[in-house]
Design a protein around this motif. Structure first.
Motif, PDB file in Angstrom:
ATOM      1  N   UNK A  62      -0.269  -5.263   7.384  1.00  0.00           N
ATOM      2  CA  UNK A  62       1.314  -4.689   7.422  1.00  0.00           C
ATOM      3  C   UNK A  62       1.290  -3.907   5.993  1.00  0.00           C
ATOM      4  N   UNK A  63       2.368  -2.775   6.540  1.00  0.00           N
ATOM      5  CA  UNK A  63       2.693  -1.754   5.331  1.00  0.00           C
ATOM      6  C   UNK A  63       3.143  -2.534   4.410  1.00  0.00           C
ATOM      7  N   UNK A  64       2.874  -2.329   3.158  1.00  0.00           N
ATOM      8  CA  UNK A  64       3.362  -2.837   1.902  1.00  0.00           C
ATOM      9  C   UNK A  64       4.901  -2.845   1.887  1.00  0.00           C
ATOM     10  N   UNK A  65       5.728  -1.961   2.304  1.00  0.00           N
ATOM     11  CA  UNK A  65       7.161  -1.935   2.159  1.00  0.00           C
ATOM     12  C   UNK A  65       7.677  -3.082   3.439  1.00  0.00           C
ATOM     13  N   UNK A  66       6.789  -3.109   4.398  1.00  0.00           N
ATOM     14  CA  UNK A  66       7.257  -4.060   5.381  1.00  0.00           C
ATOM     15  C   UNK A  66       7.085  -5.448   4.938  1.00  0.00           C
ATOM     16  N   UNK A  67       5.908  -5.817   4.313  1.00  0.00           N
ATOM     17  CA  UNK A  67       5.648  -6.865   3.615  1.00  0.00           C
ATOM     18  C   UNK A  67       6.770  -7.306   2.753  1.00  0.00           C
ATOM     19  N   UNK A  72      11.199 -10.510   1.266  1.00  0.00           N
ATOM     20  CA  UNK A  72      12.635 -10.322   0.270  1.00  0.00           C
ATOM     21  C   UNK A  72      12.305 -10.086  -1.101  1.00  0.00           C
ATOM     22  N   UNK A  73      11.201  -9.406  -1.175  1.00  0.00           N
ATOM     23  CA  UNK A  73      10.646  -8.985  -2.620  1.00  0.00           C
ATOM     24  C   UNK A  73      11.047  -7.303  -2.871  1.00  0.00           C
ATOM     25  N   UNK A  74      10.872  -7.034  -4.014  1.00  0.00           N
ATOM     26  CA  UNK A  74      11.055  -5.234  -4.024  1.00  0.00           C
ATOM     27  C   UNK A  74       9.610  -4.957  -3.833  1.00  0.00           C
ATOM     28  N   UNK A  75       9.574  -3.794  -3.771  1.00  0.00           N
ATOM     29  CA  UNK A  75       8.190  -3.276  -3.291  1.00  0.00           C
ATOM     30  C   UNK A  75       7.226  -3.431  -4.830  1.00  0.00           C
ATOM     31  N   UNK A  76       7.809  -3.323  -5.884  1.00  0.00           N
ATOM     32  CA  UNK A  76       6.978  -3.584  -7.066  1.00  0.00           C
ATOM     33  C   UNK A  76       6.547  -5.038  -7.268  1.00  0.00           C
ATOM     34  N   UNK A  78       6.423  -6.970  -4.612  1.00  0.00           N
ATOM     35  CA  UNK A  78       5.338  -7.360  -3.702  1.00  0.00           C
ATOM     36  C   UNK A  78       3.826  -6.723  -4.398  1.00  0.00           C
ATOM     37  N   UNK A  79       3.929  -5.784  -4.797  1.00  0.00           N
ATOM     38  CA  UNK A  79       2.584  -5.044  -5.304  1.00  0.00           C
ATOM     39  C   UNK A  79       1.847  -5.985  -6.536  1.00  0.00           C
ATOM     40  N   UNK A  80       2.763  -6.722  -7.233  1.00  0.00           N
ATOM     41  CA  UNK A  80       2.007  -7.283  -8.262  1.00  0.00           C
ATOM     42  C   UNK A  80       1.567  -8.523  -7.381  1.00  0.00           C
ATOM     43  N   UNK A  81       2.361  -9.448  -6.539  1.00  0.00           N
ATOM     44  CA  UNK A  81       1.625 -10.585  -5.668  1.00  0.00           C
ATOM     45  C   UNK A  81       0.472 -10.178  -4.748  1.00  0.00           C
ATOM     46  N   UNK A  82       0.342  -9.075  -4.417  1.00  0.00           N
ATOM     47  CA  UNK A  82      -0.740  -8.433  -3.509  1.00  0.00           C
ATOM     48  C   UNK A  82      -1.775  -8.298  -4.409  1.00  0.00           C
ATOM     49  N   UNK A  98      -2.071   6.929   9.030  1.00  0.00           N
ATOM     50  CA  UNK A  98      -0.948   7.833   9.630  1.00  0.00           C
ATOM     51  C   UNK A  98      -0.515   8.846   8.770  1.00  0.00           C
ATOM     52  N   UNK A  99      -0.171   8.155   7.837  1.00  0.00           N
ATOM     53  CA  UNK A  99       0.735   9.239   6.748  1.00  0.00           C
ATOM     54  C   UNK A  99      -0.099   9.626   5.228  1.00  0.00           C
ATOM     55  N   UNK A 100      -0.946   8.609   5.104  1.00  0.00           N
ATOM     56  CA  UNK A 100      -1.574   8.681   3.788  1.00  0.00           C
ATOM     57  C   UNK A 100      -0.849   8.617   2.681  1.00  0.00           C
ATOM     58  N   UNK A 101       0.068   8.400   2.638  1.00  0.00           N
ATOM     59  CA  UNK A 101       1.122   7.759   1.504  1.00  0.00           C
ATOM     60  C   UNK A 101       1.372   6.552   1.367  1.00  0.00           C
ATOM     61  N   UNK A 102       1.449   5.773   2.590  1.00  0.00           N
ATOM     62  CA  UNK A 102       1.673   4.444   2.512  1.00  0.00           C
ATOM     63  C   UNK A 102       0.497   3.583   2.353  1.00  0.00           C
ATOM     64  N   UNK A 103       0.334   2.143   2.086  1.00  0.00           N
ATOM     65  CA  UNK A 103      -0.542   1.338   2.130  1.00  0.00           C
ATOM     66  C   UNK A 103      -0.544   0.132   3.012  1.00  0.00           C
ATOM     67  N   UNK A 104      -1.603  -0.362   3.352  1.00  0.00           N
ATOM     68  CA  UNK A 104      -1.511  -1.665   4.233  1.00  0.00           C
ATOM     69  C   UNK A 104      -1.839  -2.996   3.221  1.00  0.00           C
ATOM     70  N   UNK A 105      -1.467  -3.955   3.599  1.00  0.00           N
ATOM     71  CA  UNK A 105      -1.885  -5.216   2.913  1.00  0.00           C
ATOM     72  C   UNK A 105      -2.860  -5.717   4.422  1.00  0.00           C
ATOM     73  N   UNK A 106      -3.853  -5.999   3.805  1.00  0.00           N
ATOM     74  CA  UNK A 106      -4.569  -6.689   5.198  1.00  0.00           C
ATOM     75  C   UNK A 106      -5.272  -7.937   4.416  1.00  0.00           C
ATOM     76  N   UNK A 107      -5.029  -9.168   5.592  1.00  0.00           N
ATOM     77  CA  UNK A 107      -5.405 -10.462   5.196  1.00  0.00           C
ATOM     78  C   UNK A 107      -6.917 -10.373   5.273  1.00  0.00           C
ATOM     79  N   UNK A 108      -7.675 -10.977   4.578  1.00  0.00           N
ATOM     80  CA  UNK A 108      -9.369 -10.942   4.606  1.00  0.00           C
ATOM     81  C   UNK A 108      -9.458 -12.579   5.415  1.00  0.00           C
ATOM     82  N   UNK A 109     -10.712 -12.554   5.489  1.00  0.00           N
ATOM     83  CA  UNK A 109     -11.175 -13.899   6.342  1.00  0.00           C
ATOM     84  C   UNK A 109     -10.951 -15.066   5.115  1.00  0.00           C
TER      85      UNK A 109
END
Length: 153
Positions: A62-67, A72-76, A78-82, A98-109
């Protein structure tokens, strides 16, 4: 006349009691589930929730802002949690192609395995604190009412 211009109607005792207990649930329930999860699953609710959401997302990303919105967290916040989850090897951040500005959080195995390990503690806590207490109530109607409230924000 808009809703803001209509005369205010005071709450009746039933409405007042409901609103007060709803406030107690909104603040107390996450703390109770978090305490159970730490004790029984070793994972905070604030870490479990993004892992769960990522596990359900296409390609477990998911994109960080969507996550942050979904949690229900601020982006900052969520960044700390991630960042914590990333240090443990449960999540990886990948730049959006897609835009090189955003970041995805990806769940690892490893993150998926950790989620599966913590799931029984989460389920037991939610059953104990919520579902068992609502066993005689119509969950479909409660869910519909809460969805209407959620859509207003």
């Amino acid at each position: 006349m808009s809703p803001q211009q209509q005369p205010l109607r005071p709450m009746d005792p039933t409405e007042e009691a409901f609103l007060r207990v709803l406030g107690q649930v909104m603040t107390g329930l996450p703390r109770a589930i978090d305490a159970d999860m730490i004790r029984d699953g070793g994972l905070r609710l604030s870490e479990y929730t993004p892992l769960m959401l990522l596990s359900e997302a296409p390609q477990r990303r998911m994109r960080m802002n969507e996550l942050s919105d979904a949690c229900n967290l601020t982006l900052s916040g969520m960044t700390r949690v991630v960042s914590r989850l990333e240090k443990q090897g449960f999540v990886q951040r990948v730049q959006c192609t897609e835009d090189l500005r955003g970041w995805h959080a990806v769940l690892t195995d490893d993150g998926l395995a950790r989620l599966q390990e913590a799931w029984p503690a989460h389920l037991a806590s939610v059953r104990r604190h919520v579902l068992d207490n609502l066993a005689d109530h119509d969950l479909t109607q409660l869910t519909a009412g809460l969805r209407r409230i959620a859509r207003t924000h």
